[in-house]
Motif scaffolding. Structure first.
Motif, PDB file in Angstrom:
ATOM      1  N   GLU A 162       0.817  -1.210   0.000  1.00 59.89           N
ATOM      2  CA  GLU A 162       0.000   0.000   0.000  1.00 59.89           C
ATOM      3  C   GLU A 162       0.854   1.265   0.000  1.00 59.89           C
ATOM      4  O   GLU A 162       0.619   2.201   0.763  1.00 59.89           O
ATOM      5  CB  GLU A 162      -0.998  -0.023   1.164  1.00 59.89           C
ATOM      6  N   GLY A 163       1.894   1.248  -0.832  1.00 62.51           N
ATOM      7  CA  GLY A 163       2.721   2.429  -1.021  1.00 62.51           C
ATOM      8  C   GLY A 163       3.820   2.660   0.000  1.00 62.51           C
ATOM      9  O   GLY A 163       4.551   3.631  -0.093  1.00 62.51           O
ATOM     10  N   ALA A 164       3.945   1.794   0.978  1.00 64.68           N
ATOM     11  CA  ALA A 164       4.978   1.979   2.011  1.00 64.68           C
ATOM     12  C   ALA A 164       5.912   0.775   2.038  1.00 64.68           C
ATOM     13  O   ALA A 164       5.469  -0.370   1.922  1.00 64.68           O
ATOM     14  CB  ALA A 164       4.324   2.156   3.377  1.00 64.68           C
ATOM     15  N   ASP A 165       7.219   1.041   2.190  1.00 64.02           N
ATOM     16  CA  ASP A 165       8.186  -0.041   2.358  1.00 64.02           C
ATOM     17  C   ASP A 165       7.941  -0.695   3.713  1.00 64.02           C
ATOM     18  O   ASP A 165       7.902  -0.011   4.740  1.00 64.02           O
ATOM     19  CB  ASP A 165       9.618   0.493   2.286  1.00 64.02           C
ATOM     20  N   VAL A 166       7.769  -2.016   3.704  1.00 61.42           N
ATOM     21  CA  VAL A 166       7.420  -2.731   4.932  1.00 61.42           C
ATOM     22  C   VAL A 166       8.586  -3.558   5.457  1.00 61.42           C
ATOM     23  O   VAL A 166       8.867  -3.566   6.649  1.00 61.42           O
ATOM     24  CB  VAL A 166       6.195  -3.651   4.700  1.00 61.42           C
ATOM     25  N   VAL A 167       9.279  -4.246   4.559  1.00 61.78           N
ATOM     26  CA  VAL A 167      10.345  -5.142   4.990  1.00 61.78           C
ATOM     27  C   VAL A 167      11.352  -5.322   3.867  1.00 61.78           C
ATOM     28  O   VAL A 167      11.001  -5.248   2.688  1.00 61.78           O
ATOM     29  CB  VAL A 167       9.765  -6.521   5.433  1.00 61.78           C
ATOM     30  N   ALA A 168      12.597  -5.525   4.246  1.00 62.11           N
ATOM     31  CA  ALA A 168      13.640  -5.879   3.284  1.00 62.11           C
ATOM     32  C   ALA A 168      13.951  -7.351   3.484  1.00 62.11           C
ATOM     33  O   ALA A 168      13.959  -7.845   4.615  1.00 62.11           O
ATOM     34  CB  ALA A 168      14.888  -5.032   3.507  1.00 62.11           C
ATOM     35  N   VAL A 169      14.181  -8.043   2.385  1.00 62.39           N
ATOM     36  CA  VAL A 169      14.514  -9.460   2.442  1.00 62.39           C
ATOM     37  C   VAL A 169      15.922  -9.645   1.915  1.00 62.39           C
ATOM     38  O   VAL A 169      16.237  -9.241   0.792  1.00 62.39           O
ATOM     39  CB  VAL A 169      13.517 -10.308   1.618  1.00 62.39           C
ATOM     40  N   ARG A 170      16.765 -10.217   2.757  1.00 62.11           N
ATOM     41  CA  ARG A 170      18.138 -10.536   2.359  1.00 62.11           C
ATOM     42  C   ARG A 170      18.159 -12.002   1.949  1.00 62.11           C
ATOM     43  O   ARG A 170      17.910 -12.894   2.758  1.00 62.11           O
ATOM     44  CB  ARG A 170      19.114 -10.278   3.503  1.00 62.11           C
ATOM     45  N   LEU A 171      18.407 -12.236   0.682  1.00 62.58           N
ATOM     46  CA  LEU A 171      18.435 -13.593   0.163  1.00 62.58           C
ATOM     47  C   LEU A 171      19.771 -14.245   0.495  1.00 62.58           C
ATOM     48  O   LEU A 171      20.804 -13.570   0.553  1.00 62.58           O
ATOM     49  CB  LEU A 171      18.213 -13.576  -1.349  1.00 62.58           C
ATOM     50  N   PRO A 172      19.771 -15.547   0.700  1.00 64.55           N
ATOM     51  CA  PRO A 172      21.019 -16.228   1.033  1.00 64.55           C
ATOM     52  C   PRO A 172      21.912 -16.371  -0.197  1.00 64.55           C
ATOM     53  O   PRO A 172      21.442 -16.267  -1.331  1.00 64.55           O
ATOM     54  CB  PRO A 172      20.543 -17.597   1.508  1.00 64.55           C
ATOM     55  N   GLN A 173      23.184 -16.579   0.044  1.00 62.60           N
ATOM     56  CA  GLN A 173      24.105 -16.900  -1.035  1.00 62.60           C
ATOM     57  C   GLN A 173      23.733 -18.283  -1.559  1.00 62.60           C
ATOM     58  O   GLN A 173      23.120 -19.080  -0.862  1.00 62.60           O
ATOM     59  CB  GLN A 173      25.549 -16.889  -0.529  1.00 62.60           C
ATOM     60  N   LEU A 174      24.090 -18.586  -2.791  1.00 63.05           N
ATOM     61  CA  LEU A 174      23.693 -19.859  -3.386  1.00 63.05           C
ATOM     62  C   LEU A 174      24.155 -21.058  -2.565  1.00 63.05           C
ATOM     63  O   LEU A 174      23.404 -22.003  -2.362  1.00 63.05           O
ATOM     64  CB  LEU A 174      24.222 -19.967  -4.819  1.00 63.05           C
ATOM     65  N   ALA A 175      25.381 -21.029  -2.093  1.00 66.01           N
ATOM     66  CA  ALA A 175      25.886 -22.162  -1.311  1.00 66.01           C
ATOM     67  C   ALA A 175      25.076 -22.328  -0.026  1.00 66.01           C
ATOM     68  O   ALA A 175      24.777 -23.443   0.388  1.00 66.01           O
ATOM     69  CB  ALA A 175      27.361 -21.980  -0.996  1.00 66.01           C
ATOM     70  N   GLU A 176      24.695 -21.213   0.597  1.00 64.42           N
ATOM     71  CA  GLU A 176      23.866 -21.286   1.797  1.00 64.42           C
ATOM     72  C   GLU A 176      22.488 -21.832   1.457  1.00 64.42           C
ATOM     73  O   GLU A 176      21.887 -22.569   2.238  1.00 64.42           O
ATOM     74  CB  GLU A 176      23.719 -19.898   2.430  1.00 64.42           C
ATOM     75  N   SER A 177      21.980 -21.491   0.274  1.00 71.97           N
ATOM     76  CA  SER A 177      20.680 -21.987  -0.152  1.00 71.97           C
ATOM     77  C   SER A 177      20.698 -23.503  -0.270  1.00 71.97           C
ATOM     78  O   SER A 177      19.749 -24.176   0.128  1.00 71.97           O
ATOM     79  CB  SER A 177      20.278 -21.388  -1.503  1.00 71.97           C
ATOM     80  N   LEU A 178      21.763 -24.052  -0.823  1.00 74.52           N
ATOM     81  CA  LEU A 178      21.859 -25.504  -0.963  1.00 74.52           C
ATOM     82  C   LEU A 178      21.851 -26.172   0.403  1.00 74.52           C
ATOM     83  O   LEU A 178      21.142 -27.158   0.612  1.00 74.52           O
ATOM     84  CB  LEU A 178      23.104 -25.894  -1.765  1.00 74.52           C
ATOM     85  N   ASP A 179      22.598 -25.633   1.344  1.00 76.30           N
ATOM     86  CA  ASP A 179      22.594 -26.194   2.699  1.00 76.30           C
ATOM     87  C   ASP A 179      21.200 -26.113   3.310  1.00 76.30           C
ATOM     88  O   ASP A 179      20.740 -27.038   3.967  1.00 76.30           O
ATOM     89  CB  ASP A 179      23.598 -25.457   3.591  1.00 76.30           C
ATOM     90  N   HIS A 180      20.519 -24.996   3.073  1.00 76.14           N
ATOM     91  CA  HIS A 180      19.165 -24.814   3.597  1.00 76.14           C
ATOM     92  C   HIS A 180      18.204 -25.818   2.964  1.00 76.14           C
ATOM     93  O   HIS A 180      17.369 -26.417   3.647  1.00 76.14           O
ATOM     94  CB  HIS A 180      18.704 -23.376   3.341  1.00 76.14           C
TER      95      HIS A 180
END
Length: 134
Positions: free
Chosen positions: A40-58
């Protein structure tokens, strides 16, 4: 991210961020590679995505939770299914992906490559039988 625990937008996106292995931050703390979500026009949250290697572990940890036991304890057929799933998700595009998966499954790199080749052969056979006229 703490606070705003009853914010419905944050509650809605949290399962997705958790499934990706991401981190939720206040929008003011967003870095250049973070994704800022607005509502609704306002920044609510920032999402920090994991590095690819961390994604595989996850992903491996999530698969282990889903199986209810360490991946190394699965039978051969279940391990082949894990490899098919990981291949579809791009796990083997990550540097050392095959080695990481082999370690989690308790098999050799050679075995992981065999599972990948077997899955590719099965798909090719399935496509071939679909293409043949009746």
């Amino acid at each position: 991210m703490t606070g705003n625990g009853d914010d419905p937008f944050l509650a809605a996106v949290k399962p997705l961020v958790d499934a990706m292995g991401g981190e939720m931050l206040p929008p003011g703390e967003a870095g250049p590679d973070d994704v800022v979500l607005s509502w609704e026009g306002a920044d609510v949250v920032a999402v920090r995505l994991p590095q690819l290697a961390e994604s595989l572990d996850h992903i491996l940890a999530a698969m282990e939770r889903k199986q209810g036991k360490p991946l190394a304890e699965l039978d051969r057929k279940a391990k082949q299914q894990v490899v098919r799933t990981l291949e579809a998700r791009g796990a083997f595009l990550v540097r050392h992906g095959v080695e990481t998966v082999a370690g989690a499954l308790g098999v050799s790199r050679f075995t992981v490559y065999n599972y990948i080749n077997y899955a590719n052969e099965q798909r090719a056979r399935a496509r071939g039988s679909e293409a043949e006229p009746l």
